[in-house]
Design an enzyme around this catalytic site. Structure first.
Site, mmCIF file in Angstrom:
data_model
loop_
_atom_site.group_PDB
_atom_site.id
_atom_site.type_symbol
_atom_site.label_atom_id
_atom_site.label_comp_id
_atom_site.label_asym_id
_atom_site.label_seq_id
_atom_site.Cartn_x
_atom_site.Cartn_y
_atom_site.Cartn_z
ATOM 1 N N CYS A 130 0.886 -1.151 -0.104
ATOM 2 C CA CYS A 130 0.040 -0.051 0.009
ATOM 3 C C CYS A 130 0.907 1.495 -0.026
ATOM 4 C CB CYS A 130 -0.890 -0.034 1.159
ATOM 5 S SG CYS A 130 -2.464 0.778 0.948
ATOM 6 N N HIS B 182 -3.506 -5.069 0.483
ATOM 7 C CA HIS B 182 -2.980 -5.736 1.902
ATOM 8 C C HIS B 182 -2.870 -7.209 1.919
ATOM 9 C CE1 HIS B 182 -2.418 -1.813 4.024
ATOM 10 N NE2 HIS B 182 -3.387 -1.562 3.267
ATOM 11 N N GLU C 243 -1.327 -9.125 3.715
ATOM 12 C CA GLU C 243 -1.016 -9.602 5.000
ATOM 13 C C GLU C 243 -2.459 -10.207 5.905
ATOM 14 O OE1 GLU C 243 -0.945 -6.483 4.158
ATOM 15 O OE2 GLU C 243 -1.323 -5.106 5.838
HETATM 16 N N1 GLN Z 1 -1.800 6.910 2.964
HETATM 17 C C1 GLN Z 1 -1.819 5.941 1.901
HETATM 18 C C2 GLN Z 1 -3.486 6.154 1.183
HETATM 19 O O1 GLN Z 1 -4.364 6.586 1.906
HETATM 20 C C3 GLN Z 1 -1.618 4.775 2.049
HETATM 21 C C4 GLN Z 1 -2.693 3.875 2.766
HETATM 22 C C5 GLN Z 1 -2.112 2.601 3.568
HETATM 23 O O2 GLN Z 1 -1.063 2.101 3.205
HETATM 24 N N2 GLN Z 1 -3.016 1.811 4.042
HETATM 25 O O3 GLN Z 1 -3.295 5.952 -0.012
#
Ligand code: GLN
Length: 545
Positions: free
Chosen positions: A389, A515, A517
């Site tokens: 992300c 994600h 994970e």
């Molecule tokens: N801050 C970034 C976004 O909002 C990444 C978010 C994250 O890593 N979950 O896109």
């Protein structure tokens, strides 16, 4: 008829209530029962989504995009029943819906009160999980906090009523307490006695006690606890400290016959248990050889729970790859301050340096430049890199700044005025003013190109993982990024958004917008974590590319 098991905690927090509830769930599943897990959180937030990881640890995301307490992550790692928005109940949600009904006039002029309206709402939500699937046998409901907390009283009262209404055979109470050791090595049972008294004051007599203790409690101690708490001695169990892994807990409970006693109390005929998968996890654990050093470069490094699922997934990957993964936690602000990232990343306690760098999800400006340094360093030194992300967005910013030479390349999350917004808001996010529940959340489809690291990992073109973010790879830079060599290797099903980037001429450098994970289990590792750790292992062994 559904059975209900309420899991509460006493004496103090952090005794491993989530792991105990999950382990019991795992054992009941091993006997062929269909189990659902529910977490009740007494806080007033509607969900965990707006809480800082420092306050409450990681935010766990379900397929349907609920931002929940990290205990749902434990449930997902130990048990296999589906988890959704319905499995996480907070005081905030309960009050929100009772107040909405009151405004709609649905209480027909009555005075709306904690009992029965709030407790009915809690019970209704628990029963909804039980009824969702007609095949559900058991619902395990973990009540957050510690008995005696003011805010958990309505949940305990709802549990009391449900136990009373369902009848003793159909609903039981499992209470987890602490048996501390005082100087001289003596184990003390008094806090447990008081904790059970506190439960009794709420009208609940625990049926099963799980005592967290440094060592296995002996027969005499268990008898003493049983006598003082109105329990059967065979219903007092020990969750003793293990120096192996939390995944041994189901086996420890199984050896003490926790599941058999629980089933007997609920009048369920005991079926054959198959705990082979947990034995297999422990065999993989003990047959690991050697170590790999994985640096996690993030901003919430002081609290292990802040990146809980990421750390667990790395552990699962170690089991799958036959190595111990040693975490090297690096606060990205430290990298920000140094002129020489090599002094931090090149050594950091690992004999031959770090074998892999992982940049997890995150929000806000702090430490971003340190992460970009880590990305540039891993790219140049051909060290395996895994961006999740924010970690993928960092790769894109690093590429913009250091390969394409756009010194101000940035995400508009960190710099709204940059001339090179390589990561930016989607049009539908621009006017969002509420922070809670408004990100791109939950499960969606990613389509991977063949012949890429991503495709190799999943061995599948269509991948389903979960999202939690607001910002995206900016589509207007697709051409320049690609022409300069960055591989854009996966997109959303409709092709509109970039989901994965990979470095060229690099042993393993990949970032994903989702994600992975959240779906990793000790019995089924996330393919990306597995391949990342395998690349790190090969680098250490000198057999990497
Ligand atoms: N801050 C970034 C976004 O909002 C990444 C978010 C994250 O890593 N979950 O896109």
């Amino acid at each position: 008829m559904n059975k209900f098991i309420f899991v509460t905690g006493g004496v103090c927090s952090s005794l491993g209530k989530g792991v105990a509830a999950s382990s019991l769930g795992a054992l009941l599943e091993s006997r062929g029962l269909n189990v659902r897990m529910v977490k009740c959180d007494p806080y007033i937030n509607v969900d965990a989504g707006t809480m800082s990881p420092y306050q409450h640890g990681e935010v766990y995301v379900t397929d349907d995009g609920a931002e929940t307490d990290l205990d749902l992550g434990n449930y997902a790692r130990f048990t296999s029943g589906p988890l959704s928005r319905a499995n996480s109940i907070t005081t905030g949600q309960v009050y929100e819906s009772v107040i909405r009904k009151e405004r709609e006039g649905r209480y027909l002029g009555r005075c709306v009160q904690v009992i029965p309206h709030i407790t009915d709402e809690i019970k209704g939500r628990i029963l909804a999980v039980a009824r969702e699937d007609p095949d559900t046998d058991v619902v395990i409901i973990e009540i957050g906090g510690t008995v005696g907390d003011i805010e958990s009283i309505p949940f305990l009262e709802a549990a009391r009523q449900l136990i009373h209404e369902s009848g003793k055979d159909n609903a039981i109470s499992v209470h987890l307490t602490l048996i501390p050791e005082v100087a001289g090595g003596e184990l003390k049972t008094k806090p447990t006695q008081h904790s059970v008294k506190a439960m009794q004051e709420q009208g609940i007599q625990p049926d099963v006690l799980i005592c967290r203790a440094p060592v296995m409690l002996d027969e005499a101690t268990r008898r003493k606890i049983a006598l003082f708490t109105n329990m059967d001695p065979d219903a007092v169990f020990t969750s003793y400290d293990v120096d192996t892994t939390i995944y041994e807990i189901p086996i420890i409970f199984f050896e003490q016959k926790l599941d058999q006693v629980v089933l007997k109390k609920m009048g369920v005929e005991s079926r054959h248990a198959d705990i082979t998968p947990w034995n297999f996890v422990m065999e993989s654990f003990s047959s690991r050889k050697g170590k790999v050093f994985i640096a996690i470069v993030g901003k919430y490094m002081d609290l292990h729970d802040a990146y809980k699922s990421v750390y667990e997934a790395l552990f699962h990957a170690g089991l799958a790859c036959g190595v111990e993964v040693e975490l090297v936690k690096i606060d990205s602000s430290r990298l920000e301050e140094t002129e020489n990232p090599d002094s931090i990343l090149g050594h950091s306690g690992a004999e031959k340096g770090i074998d892999g760098i992982l940049i997890p999800g995150g929000f806000g400006q702090r430490g971003i430049n340190g992460m970009i340094k880590a990305s540039a360093w891993a790219r140049a030194h051909k060290v395996p890199y895994f961006g999740i992300c924010l970690g993928m967005q960092i790769m894109v910013i690093d590429w913009g700044r250091n390969v394409l030479g756009w010194k101000d390349a940035d995400s508009t999350e960190f710099n709204q005025d940059t001339k090179h917004p390589v990561v930016s808001l989607l049009a539908d996010q621009v006017n969002v003013t509420d922070y809670g529940g408004t990100m791109r959340l939950g499960k969606s489809e990613t389509v991977a190109d063949a012949g890429t690291l991503l495709f190799e990992a999943y061995n599948e073109k269509r991948i389903f993982e979960r999202h939690r973010h607001r910002y995206e790879f900016s589509n207007k830079y697709r051409a320049e990024m690609t022409q300069s060599g960055l591989h854009l290797t996966a997109f959303t099903g409709d092709g509109s958004l970039v989901e994965c980037v990979e470095w060229p001429e690099h042993p393993w450098g990949l970032g994903v917008q989702f994600h992975p994970e959240f779906k990793s289990k000790p019995t089924g590792v996330s393919p990306l974590f597995r391949d990342f750790v395998a690349a790190a292992r090969d680098r250490r062994a000198g057999t990497g590319l």
